[in-house]
Design a protein around this motif. Sequence first.
Motif, short mmCIF file in Angstrom:
data_model
loop_
_atom_site.label_atom_id
_atom_site.label_comp_id
_atom_site.label_asym_id
_atom_site.label_seq_id
_atom_site.Cartn_x
_atom_site.Cartn_y
_atom_site.Cartn_z
N UNK A 56 0.78 -1.40 0.05
CA UNK A 56 0.28 -0.10 0.12
C UNK A 56 1.00 1.39 0.02
N UNK A 57 0.39 2.15 -0.76
CA UNK A 57 1.05 3.29 -0.95
C UNK A 57 0.90 4.26 0.32
N UNK A 58 2.09 4.76 0.98
CA UNK A 58 2.15 5.55 2.01
C UNK A 58 3.00 6.61 2.02
N UNK A 59 2.80 7.72 2.51
CA UNK A 59 3.71 8.76 3.07
C UNK A 59 3.49 9.31 4.29
N UNK A 60 4.84 9.55 4.92
CA UNK A 60 4.78 9.97 6.15
C UNK A 60 5.73 10.97 6.42
N UNK A 61 5.19 12.27 6.57
CA UNK A 61 5.65 13.59 6.83
C UNK A 61 6.10 13.88 8.07
N UNK A 62 7.36 14.54 8.14
CA UNK A 62 7.68 14.71 9.66
C UNK A 62 8.61 16.18 9.60
N UNK A 100 9.04 9.92 4.27
CA UNK A 100 9.29 8.72 4.14
C UNK A 100 7.99 7.95 3.21
N UNK A 101 8.50 7.55 2.11
CA UNK A 101 7.49 6.98 1.11
C UNK A 101 7.57 5.21 1.20
N UNK A 102 6.50 4.62 0.98
CA UNK A 102 6.55 3.26 0.79
C UNK A 102 5.16 2.84 0.00
N UNK A 103 5.67 1.55 -0.55
CA UNK A 103 4.67 1.17 -1.29
C UNK A 103 4.48 0.82 -2.87
N UNK A 104 5.83 1.70 -3.30
CA UNK A 104 6.16 1.70 -4.58
C UNK A 104 7.65 1.92 -4.74
N UNK A 105 8.29 1.76 -5.98
CA UNK A 105 9.60 1.80 -6.07
C UNK A 105 10.02 3.35 -6.02
N UNK A 106 10.42 3.65 -4.77
CA UNK A 106 10.60 5.15 -4.77
C UNK A 106 11.64 5.88 -5.73
N UNK A 108 0.18 23.11 6.26
CA UNK A 108 0.59 22.03 6.30
C UNK A 108 1.21 21.43 5.11
N UNK A 109 2.51 20.86 5.42
CA UNK A 109 3.17 20.26 4.00
C UNK A 109 2.95 18.97 3.88
N UNK A 110 2.92 18.48 2.66
CA UNK A 110 2.54 17.19 2.28
C UNK A 110 3.60 16.74 1.17
N UNK A 111 4.13 15.49 1.01
CA UNK A 111 4.77 15.11 0.13
C UNK A 111 3.86 13.93 -0.88
N UNK A 159 0.47 14.79 6.73
CA UNK A 159 1.26 15.98 6.50
C UNK A 159 1.88 16.37 7.82
N UNK A 160 2.72 17.33 7.82
CA UNK A 160 3.29 18.02 8.92
C UNK A 160 3.12 19.66 8.90
N UNK A 161 2.70 19.98 10.20
CA UNK A 161 2.38 21.41 10.28
C UNK A 161 3.31 22.28 10.66
N UNK A 162 3.56 23.41 9.68
CA UNK A 162 4.82 24.24 9.78
C UNK A 162 4.02 25.63 10.10
N UNK A 163 4.41 26.13 11.34
CA UNK A 163 3.98 27.43 11.86
C UNK A 163 5.02 28.68 11.97
#
Length: 115
Positions: free
Chosen positions: A1-7, A23-29, A93-96, A108-112
């Motif tokens: 399963x495709x996943x993205x974990x932002x931090x 950090x991406x997973x579930x595909x050939x990054x 909020x930042x997403x990849x 996403x990860x919040x930038x303030x």
Amino acid sequence: QVQFVESGGGLVQPGGSLRLSCLASGFTFSTYPMNWYRQISGDERKFVVGINNDGGITNIDDSVRGRFTISRDNAKDTVYLQMNSLKLEDTAVYYCNTPWINNYWGQGTQVTVSS
């Protein structure tokens, strides 16, 4: 399963810096281009900067040109966003994501940016 974990987000003063990770997973990054997006509360998600599979920049929004740098480590399945000279209007909020796979988003990860 495709996943993205932002931090890496947080609270920073104007002029400060942050480094985001995704950090991406579930595909050939290593074979996929990657993008960073951001979403200000109440607004649509918008493209910030992109990188192709071998590290070349694909495109960058003018509002962050010269301040933000995207990079990737294919051995770690991770894309980074180095943000310098942060401004109040960078608060979001930042997403990849990869443009080659639709409809998968992380939390996403919040930038303030605030004084």
